[in-house]
Design a protein around this motif. Structure first.
Motif, PDB file in Angstrom:
ATOM      1  N   LEU A  54      -5.780  -5.381  -6.897  1.00 34.23           N
ATOM      2  CA  LEU A  54      -4.774  -4.750  -6.032  1.00 34.23           C
ATOM      3  C   LEU A  54      -3.626  -6.035  -5.712  1.00 34.23           C
ATOM      4  O   LEU A  54      -2.623  -5.569  -5.235  1.00 34.23           O
ATOM      5  CB  LEU A  54      -5.333  -4.158  -4.872  1.00 34.23           C
ATOM      6  CG  LEU A  54      -6.155  -3.130  -4.950  1.00 34.23           C
ATOM      7  CD1 LEU A  54      -6.753  -2.630  -3.599  1.00 34.23           C
ATOM      8  CD2 LEU A  54      -5.673  -1.821  -5.414  1.00 34.23           C
ATOM      9  N   LEU A  55      -4.064  -7.356  -5.844  1.00 33.28           N
ATOM     10  CA  LEU A  55      -3.127  -8.211  -5.290  1.00 33.28           C
ATOM     11  C   LEU A  55      -1.649  -7.954  -6.137  1.00 33.28           C
ATOM     12  O   LEU A  55      -0.773  -8.011  -5.357  1.00 33.28           O
ATOM     13  CB  LEU A  55      -3.704  -9.618  -5.949  1.00 33.28           C
ATOM     14  CG  LEU A  55      -4.751  -9.940  -4.795  1.00 33.28           C
ATOM     15  CD1 LEU A  55      -5.236 -11.310  -5.237  1.00 33.28           C
ATOM     16  CD2 LEU A  55      -4.058 -10.133  -3.583  1.00 33.28           C
ATOM     17  N   PRO A  56      -1.671  -7.812  -7.378  1.00 39.11           N
ATOM     18  CA  PRO A  56       0.030  -7.775  -7.873  1.00 39.11           C
ATOM     19  C   PRO A  56       0.587  -6.604  -7.179  1.00 39.11           C
ATOM     20  O   PRO A  56       1.947  -6.603  -6.862  1.00 39.11           O
ATOM     21  CB  PRO A  56      -0.104  -7.658  -9.329  1.00 39.11           C
ATOM     22  CG  PRO A  56      -1.667  -8.308  -9.664  1.00 39.11           C
ATOM     23  CD  PRO A  56      -2.434  -7.882  -8.291  1.00 39.11           C
ATOM     24  N   ARG A  57       0.081  -5.528  -6.967  1.00 39.71           N
ATOM     25  CA  ARG A  57       0.735  -4.306  -6.520  1.00 39.71           C
ATOM     26  C   ARG A  57       0.747  -4.510  -5.037  1.00 39.71           C
ATOM     27  O   ARG A  57       1.786  -4.099  -4.670  1.00 39.71           O
ATOM     28  CB  ARG A  57      -0.388  -3.170  -6.753  1.00 39.71           C
ATOM     29  CG  ARG A  57       0.224  -1.756  -5.962  1.00 39.71           C
ATOM     30  CD  ARG A  57      -0.794  -0.557  -6.455  1.00 39.71           C
ATOM     31  NE  ARG A  57      -0.352   0.606  -5.652  1.00 39.71           N
ATOM     32  CZ  ARG A  57      -0.999   1.522  -5.326  1.00 39.71           C
ATOM     33  NH1 ARG A  57      -2.457   1.653  -6.030  1.00 39.71           N
ATOM     34  NH2 ARG A  57      -0.898   2.522  -4.701  1.00 39.71           N
ATOM     35  N   LEU A  58       0.071  -5.195  -4.201  1.00 45.51           N
ATOM     36  CA  LEU A  58       0.165  -5.479  -2.774  1.00 45.51           C
ATOM     37  C   LEU A  58       1.321  -6.032  -2.742  1.00 45.51           C
ATOM     38  O   LEU A  58       1.993  -6.032  -1.681  1.00 45.51           O
ATOM     39  CB  LEU A  58      -1.085  -6.007  -2.576  1.00 45.51           C
ATOM     40  CG  LEU A  58      -1.221  -6.512  -0.768  1.00 45.51           C
ATOM     41  CD1 LEU A  58      -1.176  -5.376   0.008  1.00 45.51           C
ATOM     42  CD2 LEU A  58      -2.311  -7.522  -0.533  1.00 45.51           C
ATOM     43  N   LEU A  59       1.763  -7.157  -3.778  1.00 43.06           N
ATOM     44  CA  LEU A  59       2.755  -7.906  -3.085  1.00 43.06           C
ATOM     45  C   LEU A  59       4.220  -7.206  -3.269  1.00 43.06           C
ATOM     46  O   LEU A  59       5.155  -7.627  -2.671  1.00 43.06           O
ATOM     47  CB  LEU A  59       3.004  -9.189  -4.287  1.00 43.06           C
ATOM     48  CG  LEU A  59       1.667 -10.013  -4.097  1.00 43.06           C
ATOM     49  CD1 LEU A  59       1.985 -11.093  -5.271  1.00 43.06           C
ATOM     50  CD2 LEU A  59       1.881 -10.985  -2.771  1.00 43.06           C
ATOM     51  N   TYR A  60       4.193  -6.045  -4.071  1.00 43.03           N
ATOM     52  CA  TYR A  60       5.457  -5.352  -4.115  1.00 43.03           C
ATOM     53  C   TYR A  60       5.290  -3.837  -3.690  1.00 43.03           C
ATOM     54  O   TYR A  60       6.475  -3.541  -3.472  1.00 43.03           O
ATOM     55  CB  TYR A  60       5.882  -5.203  -5.602  1.00 43.03           C
ATOM     56  CG  TYR A  60       6.001  -6.940  -6.226  1.00 43.03           C
ATOM     57  CD1 TYR A  60       7.336  -7.409  -5.922  1.00 43.03           C
ATOM     58  CD2 TYR A  60       4.953  -7.184  -6.936  1.00 43.03           C
ATOM     59  CE1 TYR A  60       7.416  -8.433  -6.506  1.00 43.03           C
ATOM     60  CE2 TYR A  60       5.124  -8.499  -7.241  1.00 43.03           C
ATOM     61  CZ  TYR A  60       6.258  -9.217  -7.341  1.00 43.03           C
ATOM     62  OH  TYR A  60       6.506 -10.322  -7.863  1.00 43.03           O
ATOM     63  N   ASP A  61       4.328  -3.324  -3.333  1.00 46.50           N
ATOM     64  CA  ASP A  61       4.399  -2.062  -2.908  1.00 46.50           C
ATOM     65  C   ASP A  61       4.003  -1.913  -1.113  1.00 46.50           C
ATOM     66  O   ASP A  61       2.925  -2.036  -0.756  1.00 46.50           O
ATOM     67  CB  ASP A  61       3.253  -1.376  -3.453  1.00 46.50           C
ATOM     68  CG  ASP A  61       3.394   0.060  -3.316  1.00 46.50           C
ATOM     69  OD1 ASP A  61       3.876   0.641  -2.335  1.00 46.50           O
ATOM     70  OD2 ASP A  61       2.600   0.822  -4.006  1.00 46.50           O
TER      71      ASP A  61
END
Length: 290
Positions: A54-61
């Protein structure tokens, strides 16, 4: 090769660090067992094998970030929960505040607002509402939105009414809650005496000088370091002699904080801020205030 539980710890640390650096939410000092359990629930809810997925999505969402906060923070509230606490507030604590020209109350961790409005009902019945204001705060934006509306499913209305009666209420809770279809709504007059605001107990400073601080069943989810920090924040937010109300499962049990508050109602976890910070009791007014 690290065992699975150590790998999970690394994942949790990375995830929490990303939340802090990207959004300012600090969960490092939440109780580890509770935090890990809630993040496991998050993985199940989002159907992902690992938190790091989830980390990449967490940074932008930002929407995902709010879902994470909603999952980590515990949102449980009720009208007049633990009626003996509310009876003590009604009989002992709030009447003593009547001598103030203006009464400021901070409720930290207000969740969906039921306890906030319970306080407002007490103030109205004691004739103090006209000169009182509550600052109700929470880290959860969605919970604050529910609290501002003052509207909840009516399924717990009977339980809430029983709590109100057991707390010493002399009227009926239906005098303050009207029923419409499947919901019940708070009296609009009460909403005028409260501000619901976002506040992070780990990150934000004190913002009001209050005579009463209420924070029930929040500290139990923090580790000792954060508990001490938050108790100090409450001390700094209270006027001398002000009152702190904690949850029934909580207590000020850190030796370094024993000079900040003294208990006035042990079973109800109600404390009085000392007149000034001292290192030991010498028999003066600071130590003996009740």
């Amino acid at each position: 090769m690290k065992p699975p539980h150590e790998i999970e710890n690394i994942e949790v640390d990375l995830f929490v660090q990303a939340l802090r650096q990207r959004y300012g939410y600090g969960f490092e000092h939440y109780a580890k067992a509770s935090l890990k359990r809630r993040l496991r629930n998050l993985k199940e809810y989002l159907d992902v094998p690992h938190l790091t997925t989830l980390l990449p999505r967490l940074l932008y969402d930002e929407t995902l970030a709010q879902v994470v906060v909603n999952t980590i923070t515990v949102q449980v509230s009720s009208f007049f929960r633990d009626p003996d606490v509310w009876r003590s507030l009604r009989q002992d604590i709030l009447p003593r505040l009547g001598s103030y020209p203006m009464i400021n109350i901070w409720q930290a961790g207000c969740s969906h607002g039921e306890e906030t409005y319970s306080l407002l009902i007490l103030l109205k019945e004691l004739g103090l509402l006209h000169k009182s204001h509550i600052f109700a705060t929470d880290i959860n934006k969605e919970s604050l939105a529910i609290a501002r509306k003052g509207r909840w499913p009516k399924e717990k209305l009977i339980e809430w009414s029983e709590n109100y009666a057991a707390s010493g209420g002399s009227h009926s809770l239906s005098d303050y809650l009207s029923v419409e279809a499947a919901d019940c709504m708070i009296d609009p007059e009460l909403r005028q005496r409260v501000d619901f605001m976002e506040h992070n107990l780990d990150q934000d400073d004190c913002f009001v000088e209050a005579q009463l601080v209420v924070c029930r069943n929040v500290l139990i989810y923090f580790d000792n370091t954060l508990q001490q920090k938050v108790i100090r924040l409450f001390y700094d937010s209270l006027q001398r002699g002000g009152t702190l109300v904690l949850g029934n499962a909580e207590n000020i049990n850190h030796e370094s904080l024993g000079t900040l508050f003294i208990p006035t109602h042990n079973e109800q976890r109600i404390f009085r801020r000392v007149m000034s910070e001292v290192s030991n009791c010498t028999g003066d007014e600071t130590c003996t205030a009740q």
